[in-house]
Motif scaffolding. Sequence first.
Motif, mmCIF file in Angstrom:
data_model
loop_
_atom_site.group_PDB
_atom_site.id
_atom_site.type_symbol
_atom_site.label_atom_id
_atom_site.label_comp_id
_atom_site.label_asym_id
_atom_site.label_seq_id
_atom_site.Cartn_x
_atom_site.Cartn_y
_atom_site.Cartn_z
ATOM 1 N N ASN A 36 0.864 -1.174 0.000
ATOM 2 C CA ASN A 36 0.000 0.000 0.000
ATOM 3 C C ASN A 36 0.911 1.237 0.000
ATOM 4 O O ASN A 36 1.548 1.526 1.010
ATOM 5 C CB ASN A 36 -0.886 -0.017 1.256
ATOM 6 C CG ASN A 36 -1.861 1.143 1.287
ATOM 7 O OD1 ASN A 36 -1.737 2.081 0.504
ATOM 8 N ND2 ASN A 36 -2.821 1.061 2.186
ATOM 9 N N CYS A 39 1.283 4.062 2.762
ATOM 10 C CA CYS A 39 1.949 3.882 4.053
ATOM 11 C C CYS A 39 3.183 3.003 3.950
ATOM 12 O O CYS A 39 3.955 2.931 4.892
ATOM 13 C CB CYS A 39 0.969 3.252 5.032
ATOM 14 S SG CYS A 39 0.329 1.703 4.377
ATOM 15 N N ASP A 41 3.095 -0.207 3.786
ATOM 16 C CA ASP A 41 2.849 -1.517 4.385
ATOM 17 C C ASP A 41 2.769 -2.596 3.303
ATOM 18 O O ASP A 41 2.299 -2.342 2.198
ATOM 19 C CB ASP A 41 1.551 -1.498 5.203
ATOM 20 C CG ASP A 41 1.700 -0.651 6.458
ATOM 21 O OD1 ASP A 41 2.848 -0.426 6.872
ATOM 22 O OD2 ASP A 41 0.678 -0.220 7.005
ATOM 23 N N CYS A 66 -0.995 -1.940 9.419
ATOM 24 C CA CYS A 66 -1.851 -1.435 10.484
ATOM 25 C C CYS A 66 -2.817 -2.528 10.946
ATOM 26 O O CYS A 66 -2.946 -3.574 10.310
ATOM 27 C CB CYS A 66 -2.641 -0.242 9.977
ATOM 28 S SG CYS A 66 -3.744 -0.684 8.634
ATOM 29 N N SER A 69 -5.369 -3.670 8.189
ATOM 30 C CA SER A 69 -4.836 -4.508 7.105
ATOM 31 C C SER A 69 -4.521 -5.914 7.617
ATOM 32 O O SER A 69 -4.809 -6.905 6.942
ATOM 33 C CB SER A 69 -3.590 -3.874 6.473
ATOM 34 O OG SER A 69 -2.495 -3.917 7.358
ATOM 35 N N ARG A 108 -8.771 3.851 4.902
ATOM 36 C CA ARG A 108 -8.860 2.583 5.642
ATOM 37 C C ARG A 108 -9.342 1.440 4.754
ATOM 38 O O ARG A 108 -9.016 0.274 4.968
ATOM 39 C CB ARG A 108 -9.802 2.741 6.839
ATOM 40 C CG ARG A 108 -9.148 3.493 7.954
ATOM 41 C CD ARG A 108 -8.089 2.630 8.541
ATOM 42 N NE ARG A 108 -7.181 3.370 9.372
ATOM 43 C CZ ARG A 108 -5.973 2.932 9.707
ATOM 44 N NH1 ARG A 108 -5.535 1.790 9.268
ATOM 45 N NH2 ARG A 108 -5.205 3.633 10.476
ATOM 46 N N CYS A 111 -6.502 -0.180 3.198
ATOM 47 C CA CYS A 111 -5.860 -1.077 4.164
ATOM 48 C C CYS A 111 -6.612 -2.407 4.195
ATOM 49 O O CYS A 111 -6.007 -3.479 4.195
ATOM 50 C CB CYS A 111 -5.896 -0.489 5.565
ATOM 51 S SG CYS A 111 -5.146 1.122 5.748
#
Length: 144
Positions: A36, A39, A41, A66, A69, A108, A111
């Motif tokens: 992603n 961020c 991640d 996070c 996710s 979000r 995520c």
Amino acid sequence: MTEFDQLYREVILDHYKNPRGHGVMEHADAQAEGQNPFCGDEVSIYVSFGDDGDRIEDVKFSGRGCAISQAATSMLTEMVKGRSVVEIAELPKEELLEEIGIPLTPIRLKCAILGLGVLKVALHKAKGTPLPEEWAGLDELQLT
Ligand code: FES
């Protein structure tokens, strides 16, 4: 927050703290990684197929991210086991979002569906299943 939302939050937290299907699979039949970019991640997904080659026997995931996710990917591994490759290739993201159960902001949302996107790419690479059109709008997620 309603009692219902609270319950969903607890379930999410439990998946985050005790992720199901967490780990790396040696000799996976299908594998993909995704990031992603908002961020940084990352999630890697590993899949093994049943003897008929049409069913998902097991799914594992590794990576960092996070709570949403990680919890969503954990829920995903439970949702897809035993189901057919084609069914999961076509699985609408709404089914996973329903499982998550709480409203998510657009950030979000990315995520939450990271793991699902990576899983679909893994199936695509191994089985040639098409990536659904709804995924076309999500090229901000870097899936390889
Ligand atoms: Fe990175 Fe959610 S903040 S995946």
